[in-house]
Design an enzyme around this catalytic site. Structure first.
Site, short mmCIF file in Angstrom:
data_model
loop_
_atom_site.label_atom_id
_atom_site.label_comp_id
_atom_site.label_asym_id
_atom_site.label_seq_id
_atom_site.Cartn_x
_atom_site.Cartn_y
_atom_site.Cartn_z
N HIS A 132 0.82 -1.21 0.00
CA HIS A 132 0.00 0.00 0.00
C HIS A 132 0.85 1.26 0.00
O HIS A 132 0.35 2.35 -0.31
CB HIS A 132 -0.99 0.00 1.17
CG HIS A 132 -0.38 0.22 2.52
ND1 HIS A 132 -0.01 -0.80 3.35
CD2 HIS A 132 -0.07 1.36 3.19
CE1 HIS A 132 0.49 -0.32 4.47
NE2 HIS A 132 0.47 1.00 4.41
N ASP A 163 0.29 -7.54 0.86
CA ASP A 163 0.64 -6.17 1.23
C ASP A 163 2.16 -6.00 1.33
O ASP A 163 2.67 -5.37 2.25
CB ASP A 163 -0.03 -5.75 2.54
CG ASP A 163 0.01 -4.22 2.76
OD1 ASP A 163 0.37 -3.51 1.80
OD2 ASP A 163 -0.30 -3.77 3.86
N SER A 241 4.52 2.01 8.31
CA SER A 241 4.21 0.92 7.40
C SER A 241 5.41 0.55 6.54
O SER A 241 6.02 1.41 5.90
CB SER A 241 3.04 1.30 6.49
OG SER A 241 1.86 1.44 7.23
#
Length: 636
Positions: A132, A163, A241
């Site tokens: 992402h 992901d 992230s």
């Protein structure tokens, strides 16, 4: 305890440090040994901690009590005076990204936005981060901790289901002297971890500490794929992230986004999923996760167990759906009881004991297989035990009528007479204001010989020619002029090639929308202009409409190969979300997880300026596209 807290707070407000020995002297706290005051987190009462916690640096008692306190300002040294975290920090990077995204239900509108995430160097100039972070990217830069220089990067592989993405700096020598981080094993409960990254609120590297608090399968926020995930109580914020989660000097996971608005709870993608992706891309492409072809339900109900003759020591799950043309078709039957998967006993609630006292959903063992491998089940059929082997021949999404979320391309759409049509996928469902029951039911269906993709009317651009339809939206279109629709391309070509006066669209309950074909062609440019729509169809459909005739002109021997492609064919579809790579070299795993020299890839940026209005939205019948209807759905 409350008295201790009040006195401690009073001393802190006065700027004074309070020691455990002082508390002991005033009979508020028993004496504590010096080593005990250095613990990272107060240990729980349970003595089954999987891994002993690493002692933290000397600090005040308040700092030591917080397991999510930032560690970036702490100075920890070994006997030789070096920082044991230095090598780890050297391999952590900040990912700067510019993303070009589309409005799902108004896909002619798009926007660019800047963002950032974290990543880790896994080999030379290769960086691992979240999908992402890198999805829909038109520009990527990598900045290593303790450096101000940024290196432009590109996407090599991207697995949206996991992901995870692998990036590469365009400068092949950018990080050749950096020691890559090593992958560890799946951590144990209560094992200490440290999260490295660049969360919002600052520009420097942040390190937070916590312990593993939960291991189970979760729906990943990025695509909703259900895979194993690890919950930690370390702070993981926006910008973290893609950063590494470290334990005992090795990577045990990659931080990912969480769908829960909670404090001091974060999630990471553990190394089994990372290793799966690294093994997946060895053949130069991302295949994803396979599907065995059947669904099973739990058997905790006593009456159900008695009906199927299960004894007290027998456990399993009841097969209630078998997908046509799947690996299970013809081998598994409704009413079979699955008792084992790859030699692991399946409990009545569908879980499997993967470590002593720890259970996880049985589908985890399916996820751990690569496409092309076989998986073994033990089943009971009419009281007789059987062992069957099923090949995982293709990705699970190929068995879904409603495809998952798509990335790195403009959503497919077609406007006719002010009516906006799109293929039904998860992006569309997520964007609807409520999901009609009929559409929701399609998410459990699989493609068949009659239909491989559903078509939905998402909205209406109100005009006089579509009066009385202005309120219509989220309608599933089943037929065009009485003919069934196989997929969106078939729907598009049926309207394009129609030469009747009226085009009639029908839903499953025979609700009709009638469009005057000539009037729609005449009024369409005005409707598009009125609503600021720059094109009546997406770029992939434009490519079909502008495809060259079968008879290509002769090409001179001196002309380069590219000259054989007419200019009209240049607006090709954007890069598919499942393959962001053009023939990369195989990737090697594990200690050096990824090969050092994958072949160049093409990641064309999405256009930043509006496309010109197409004056003739519908082609005349005599020049209708010659391409036959596609056999499958548009790749998400």
């Amino acid at each position: 305890m409350r008295q201790t807290t009040l006195i401690t707070s009073t001393f802190l407000c006065l700027g004074l440090a309070i020691s455990p020995s002082l508390l002991a002297e005033i009979s508020l706290n028993p004496p504590v040994s010096p080593s005990a005051t250095q613990a990272v987190t107060p240990a729980p009462a349970a003595p089954d901690t999987a891994t002993p916690e690493t002692p933290a640096p000397a600090a005040s008692s308040v700092e030591a009590s917080s397991n999510t306190a930032p560690l970036e300002d702490e100075v920890i040294t070994t006997p030789d005076g070096s920082d044991p975290r230095a090598k780890i920090k050297d391999a952590v990077v900040k990912v700067h990204v510019v993303q070009h995204t589309y409005d799902t239900l108004s896909p002619w509108n798009s926007d660019s936005q800047k963002g950032s995430g974290s990543g880790l160097i896994i080999d030379d100039n290769l960086i691992l981060t979240n999908a992402h972070v890198a999805s829909d990217a038109t520009f990527l830069e990598i900045q290593r901790h303790s450096e101000t220089k940024r290196y432009e990067a590109e996407v090599v592989y991207i697995s949206h289901e996991s992901d995870l993405a692998i990036l590469r700096t365009k400068d092949a020598t950018a990080y050749k002297d950096v020691t890559p981080l090593e992958l560890g094993d799946l951590p144990k409960m209560q094992q200490s971890v440290e999260v490295y990254g660049f969360p919002i609120g600052g520009n420097t590297l942040s390190v937070t500490r916590g312990v593993v608090s939960r291991i189970e399968k979760q729906n990943y926020v990025h695509t909703g794929e259900n895979l194993i995930a690890v919950q930690v109580d370390a702070a993981i914020n926006f910008g973290n992230s893609g950063g590494p989660v470290i334990s005992d000097g090795k990577v045990v996971g990659v931080a990912m986004q969480s769908g829960f608005l909670t404090e001091n709870i974060g999630y990471m993608i553990p190394t089994p999923i990372i290793r799966h992706v690294l093994a997946d891309v060895k053949d130069g492409k991302v295949d994803g996760y396979g599907f065995h072809g059947f669904l099973a339900q739990s058997m905790e109900n006593p009456a159900m167990r008695r009906k199927y003759g299960l004894g007290d020591n027998q456990t399993g799950m009841l097969v209630h759906k078998v997908y046509k043309n799947s690996p299970a078709d013809g081998k598994v039957q409704i009413g079979d009881i699955m008792t084992e998967i790859d030699g692991h006993k399946v409990e009545n609630n569908g879980t499997v004991e993967f470590r002593p006292g720890e259970f996880i959903d049985h589908t985890h063992y399916i996820d751990m297989h690569q496409i092309g491998e076989n998986i073994t089940f033990k089943i009971l059929r009419n009281g007789q035990e059987q062992v069957i082997s099923l090949p995982l021949d293709k990705p699970g999404k190929e068995y879904l009528l409603v495809k998952p979320n798509q990335y790195d391309k403009q959503p497919t759409y077609f406007i006719f007479g002010g009516l906006v049509f799109m293929p039904l996928n998860q992006d569309v469902i997520d964007s609807l204001d409520g999901t009609p029951a009929r559409i929701g039911a399609l998410t459990y269906e699989s493609p068949d010989e009659k239909r491989s993709e559903a078509v939905v009317l998402t909205k209406v651009l109100p005009a006089d020619i579509n009066k009385d339809y202005h309120h219509d939206r989220s309608l599933l279109i089943e037929k065009v002029n009485g003919e069934s629709i196989r997929d969106f391309k078939d729907f598009y070509q049926k309207i394009q090639s129609s030469n009747v006066d009226y085009i009639t669209l029908e839903t499953s309950d025979h609700y009709q929308l009638v469009i005057d074909r000539k009037e729609a062609i005449e009024r369409q440019p005005k409707i598009l202009t009125q609503y600021g729509v720059n094109a009546d169809r997406s770029k992939d459909l434009q490519a079909i409409a502008q495809a060259p005739a079968p008879a290509a002109p002769a090409v001179s021997e001196a002309a380069p190969p590219a000259a054989a492609v007419p200019p009209a064919a240049t607006p090709a579809p954007a890069v598919p979300a499942t393959a962001v790579v053009v023939q990369p070299a195989p990737v090697a795993v594990p200690t050096t997880p990824v090969a050092t020299t994958p072949a160049p890839i093409a990641v064309p940026p999405q256009p930043m300026m509006p496309q010109p209005v197409i004056p003739q939205p519908v082609l005349p019948p005599q020049v209708a596209p010659q391409t036959p209807p596609a056999a499958g759905s548009t790749q998400p």
